[in-house]
Every structure is written in structure tokens, then in C-alpha cells.
Enzyme design. Structure first.
Site, PDB file in Angstrom:
ATOM      1  N   LYS A  52     -25.803  18.677  13.354  1.00  0.00           N
ATOM      2  CA  LYS A  52     -26.245  19.553  14.030  1.00  0.00           C
ATOM      3  C   LYS A  52     -26.424  18.849  15.532  1.00  0.00           C
ATOM      4  O   LYS A  52     -26.126  19.558  16.547  1.00  0.00           O
ATOM      5  CB  LYS A  52     -27.777  19.699  13.523  1.00  0.00           C
ATOM      6  CG  LYS A  52     -27.689  21.203  12.574  1.00  0.00           C
ATOM      7  CD  LYS A  52     -28.805  21.154  11.841  1.00  0.00           C
ATOM      8  CE  LYS A  52     -28.580  22.151  10.626  1.00  0.00           C
ATOM      9  NZ  LYS A  52     -29.690  22.096   9.528  1.00  0.00           N
ATOM     10  N   GLN A  96     -35.923  20.981   8.989  1.00  0.00           N
ATOM     11  CA  GLN A  96     -34.933  20.830   7.890  1.00  0.00           C
ATOM     12  C   GLN A  96     -35.368  20.703   6.446  1.00  0.00           C
ATOM     13  O   GLN A  96     -36.402  20.174   6.342  1.00  0.00           O
ATOM     14  CB  GLN A  96     -34.039  19.399   7.896  1.00  0.00           C
ATOM     15  CG  GLN A  96     -32.810  19.249   7.095  1.00  0.00           C
ATOM     16  CD  GLN A  96     -31.843  20.172   7.369  1.00  0.00           C
ATOM     17  OE1 GLN A  96     -31.234  20.129   8.541  1.00  0.00           O
ATOM     18  NE2 GLN A  96     -31.192  20.665   6.062  1.00  0.00           N
ATOM     19  N   ASP A 119     -33.533  29.379  12.771  1.00  0.00           N
ATOM     20  CA  ASP A 119     -33.335  29.620  11.515  1.00  0.00           C
ATOM     21  C   ASP A 119     -33.481  30.967  10.852  1.00  0.00           C
ATOM     22  O   ASP A 119     -32.684  31.395  10.012  1.00  0.00           O
ATOM     23  CB  ASP A 119     -33.744  28.731  10.510  1.00  0.00           C
ATOM     24  CG  ASP A 119     -33.238  27.285  10.258  1.00  0.00           C
ATOM     25  OD1 ASP A 119     -31.895  27.435  10.076  1.00  0.00           O
ATOM     26  OD2 ASP A 119     -33.592  26.284   9.794  1.00  0.00           O
TER      27      ASP A 119
END
Length: 283
Positions: A52, A96, A119
Site C-alpha cells: 500500500k 489493517q 475500506d
């Protein structure tokens, strides 16, 4: 032999479009920032976070990494999320997963401001996907839709079968295909006569997390097969949820593993972050 749907090539194209858009936004004084929070030292998570960071560099984003020790408390993590919610330099926040067992994932996801939830896991964003009025889409299902589109496949009127019902892939994937007028069936571990269902699919999305689960004889001749699974075998090789060799002989188009859906997930995260920057600027 089916057409191989090249996720690396499509991902590179999407990232290049984002890079150009980011340059234009910078000219208007809009800098784009993505904050990634990782708790503990899970090796797979470390790899994802590095990827990322690399993607942020490629497209011209500012990347903010918060690496917290495994013993970080839920309260400490909530404080980090709160600070990022209020930070004007941060457009997107990604925590995460998985988190250590003593931290409740739902509590953390619910604490992220919906307008920075790139997300698209927050209940507000999930609800928006249901009604078809969404800003962000979970990155993997969004990547699947991009691959289908880039392959020139029209979803409208097609029989779409998804194997897997997770909140991250299966359920949102069903909604996205439905919004494009696909006729959608969701299959799972309790589905009876699974092969009958999958053999009926014009578009088959495998997201069950079991190596080589979907065999060639479960696939309709000429179907589009999208393999979301990433599994590591005992010999350390990566494979998907679809047995590629037998499936490729039957499918009209198929994604490989690696190099299919995987690269798209991060590309769509970048796309969501640009959208967040534009939305937040207009508020």
C-alpha cells in the site's frame, strides 16, 4: 482455452489514471493522504502495508504509517483513529486486519469516520452499498467489477454466482453485480448441490478461501471465472480457490492467482482515497 484476465495490467492502468488525477488535484491545492494503521507484526499484514505504501508513492499520495505494538490496547487504538479522523491531511484511514484478539474489530471499524473509511467496512457505507447510493465500495469487490468491465463483459441479464458470503467480499460483490442488473445467487458452506449452481453461472466469483475448491467440471462452458482466493500451499506456492488448469480449459475468461484480483484490491483502495479527498474538500 480461456482469455486470461490480467489484473496487473488493469491495475497499472487504474493507477496511472489516479496518478494523473492526483496531479490535477495538487494543482488545485489538494494533497491526498492515506493513513495505514497496523497493530502487531503479522507477516502477511506487513506485506500488504508495504504494498500500500508503494502504491501511494506510485500515484503521488502522502502515506502515513502507524505501526503499533501487538500489546496496544483497544483504547489506545481508538485514540489513534480519533486523531486521524480529525487530521485534515488524512483523507483515508485504513486499519489493517486482522487485529490482535484483545481488540474488537467492529468497535475499531465503527470508530472510523465514514467519509474517511476507504475500506468501506463502516455500517454507514455498507448500508449505502445496499441501497445503491454509495461513495466507497470495498476494494476487492470493486476490483472484481473493474476486471469484468475491462474484459468487455456486460453483467446485465447474466447469471452471476458467488461462492462465499463474507462481509468483505461475498455480500458486497452480490450487491454490485445486482446494481448492474445481474441475476445473483450467493452460495456458501451450507449450499446443497453446489456444482449445479456454479455450472449455471455466466459469471462465477470464487471467494471461499479453500485452495483449488472450484474444479473445471463445476464451470459452465464459456463462463467468466473470477478467483478472489489467495491461498499458500505447503510447498509455499500461491494458488486461488479455483483449480486453474482444469478451469482454464472450460472458462471463456479467467483470472490467474497471483496476478488477477490481488493487484486490483490496492488499485481500488487508491481510487477510494481520491474520492474521499474530493468529497472531504467539498464539505
Amino acid at each position: 482455452m480461456g482469455q486470461i484476465i490480467d489484473g496487473k495490467a488493469v491495475s497499472a492502468k487504474v493507477k496511472e489514471e489516479i496518478r494523473l488525477e492526483t496531479e490535477k488535484l495538487k494543482e488545485q491545492g489538494i494533497e491526498i493522504g492515506l493513513a495505514v494503521v497496523i497493530v502487531g507484526d503479522d507477516p502477511a499484514s506487513q506485506v500488504y502495508v508495504r504494498n500500500k505504501e508503494k502504491a501511494c508513492e506510485t500515484v503521488g499520495f502522502n502515506s502515513f504509517k502507524y505501526a503499533l505494538p501487538a500489546e496496544t490496547t483497544e483504547e489506545e487504538l481508538l485514540n489513534v483513529v480519533k486523531e486521524l479522523n480529525e487530521d485534515k491531511n488524512v483523507n483515508g484511514i485504513l486499519v489493517q486486519l486482522p487485529l490482535p484478539k484483545h481488540i474488537d474489530e467492529k468497535t475499531i471499524i465503527n470508530a472510523i469516520a465514514p467519509n474517511k473509511d476507504v475500506d468501506a467496512f463502516h455500517p454507514v457505507n455498507v448500508g449505502k452499498i445496499m441501497v445503491g447510493n454509495y461513495d466507497f465500495v470495498p476494494c476487492t469487490p470493486a476490483g472484481v467489477m473493474e476486471l469484468i468491465k475491462e474484459s468487455g463483459i456486460d453483467v446485465s441479464g447474466k447469471e452471476c454466482v458467488i461462492v462465499g458470503r463474507s462481509n468483505i467480499v461475498g455480500k458486497p460483490q452480490a450487491m454490485l453485480l445486482l446494481h448492474q442488473n445481474g441475476t445473483v445467487t450467493i452460495c456458501h458452506s451450507k449450499t446443497k448441490n453446489l456444482a449445479e449452481k456454479t455450472k449455471n453461472a455466466d459469471i462465477l466469483v470464487a471467494a471461499v478461501g479453500i485452495p483449488n475448491f472450484i474444479k473445471g467440471d463445476m464451470i459452465k462452458e464459456g463462463a467468466v471465472v473470477i478467483d478472489v482466493g489467495i491461498n499458500r500451499l505447503e510447498n509455499k506456492k500461491l494458488c486461488g480457490d479455483v483449480e486453474f488448469e482444469s478451469a482454464e480449459k472450460v472458462a471463456g475468461a479467467i483470472t490467474p492467482v497471483p496476478g488477477g484480483v490481488g493487484p486490483m484490491t490496492i488499485a481500488m483502495l487508491m481510487k477510494n482515497t481520491v474520492k474521499a479527498a474530493i468529497l472531504n474538500k467539498s464539505k
